[in-house]
Design a protein around this motif. Sequence first.
Motif, PDB file in Angstrom:
ATOM      1  N   ARG A  23      38.729  40.910  40.448  1.00  0.00           N
ATOM      2  CA  ARG A  23      39.334  39.718  39.850  1.00  0.00           C
ATOM      3  C   ARG A  23      39.059  39.706  38.348  1.00  0.00           C
ATOM      4  NH1 ARG A  23      34.834  37.020  42.519  1.00  0.00           N
ATOM      5  NH2 ARG A  23      33.324  36.255  40.978  1.00  0.00           N
ATOM      6  N   GLY A  26      36.436  34.882  35.524  1.00  0.00           N
ATOM      7  CA  GLY A  26      36.601  33.428  35.539  1.00  0.00           C
ATOM      8  C   GLY A  26      35.610  32.781  34.580  1.00  0.00           C
ATOM      9  N   ASN A 137      29.849  35.795  39.866  1.00  0.00           N
ATOM     10  CA  ASN A 137      29.549  34.443  39.404  1.00  0.00           C
ATOM     11  C   ASN A 137      28.103  34.412  38.917  1.00  0.00           C
ATOM     12  OD1 ASN A 137      28.387  31.644  39.910  1.00  0.00           O
ATOM     13  ND2 ASN A 137      30.588  31.275  40.070  1.00  0.00           N
TER      14      ASN A 137
END
Length: 346
Positions: A23, A26, A137
């Motif tokens: 991904r 973020g 994260n």
Amino acid sequence: MKVRGYAAMKANAAIAPWEFERRDLGAHDVSLDIKYSGICHSDIHQVREEWGSALFPMVPGHEIAGIVSQIGSAVTKFKVGDRIGVGVFVDSCRKCPSCLKGLQQYCIEGMTGTYNQLERDGKTPAMGGYSNIMVINEDYAVSIPENLPLDGVAPLLCAGITLYSPIKHWKAGPGKKVAVMGLGGLGHMGVKFAAAMGAEVTVFSHSPNKESDAKAMGAHHFVSTKNPDFNKSLIKHFDLILNTVSAELNINDYLQMLNVDGTLVVIGLPGKPYAVEVGSLLPARRSLSGSMIGGIAEMQEMLNFCGEHNIVSDVEVIKADYINKAYDRTVASDVKYRFVIDATTI
Ligand code: NAP
Ligand code: ZN
Ligand code: ZN
């Protein structure tokens, strides 16, 4: 983003180069350049479907040490250039009683494994550390002390925390007799931690040639399990026995060695049940328990402890094209004491 990795495309397939997508970064994510990735026996169990059906393609690896290359806009815990580690899970529900206590590994909804599992969106397959780049994260990564070499640190992210946590929980320390079953990747970290905490440490091994290494790691006694009477002089002897063996065995031989109120902690996951004799538990009010890795705060505590005591894993650093050979050697108990992939070769 496109990254490189080594993957098994189906159960039991050889691990081979593979390109895949991670991904994009973020707000709360960091991206890391993976430097070293340890080979845990759990990788082998999963690639070989020894724990049941698995998700393929699979990029294994949950002992990850690297350097932060980018941070998301809201990241506060890390900066570019920091040395960080990622272990066996990359997320959890964050709101159940276990998560709130920092026991993310026991998340009531289930932790999100670093590979062989879907991310919390329920559709993206998680891909592990046999890779050059990872996105994580920030809450699920830990800081690596500056004084420790990254190759020896990588195995601490699974093998290290998996032994540190029960050793702390069952308070192994001065005056306690602790046994470690199996001197492999997990077991050798158990010996180092239990000895550093002041316990009297005994190793049970089916590899007699590991005796001098065990003693150099801090073990006080070494018992070869090749002798069928190996437990006879040690009945009701130990306070704590840590079972890291990856294969089936007669658990009763070990339960009988627990003293009154002693605990045998199952850590190894052979994928087959143990046959427990009731008579092995009752005569000394013994407990049979289990333990799985450790939470994020405890991983950080473990790494800090390693920094203070100069503890790392004993590693054999390999190139990525040696992974399949390393798997076979691990299964044959021929590893001193953890294979670690040099991620620059991926
Ligand atoms: P490993 O490096 O292969 O070590 C396992 C050790 O078990 C071997 O070195 C060997 O020690 C002993 N052993 C292996 N085969 C045996 C046999 N047939 N008979 C008797 N002893 C045998 O594996 P690891 O990476 O440390 O992992 C150990 C187990 O823990 C695996 O099942 C893994 O999946 C599991 N695990 C659990 C957790 C958790 O959170 N609970 C986390 C990580 C891994 P000796 O040569 O000294 O006998
Ligand atoms: Zn592991
Ligand atoms: Zn939870």
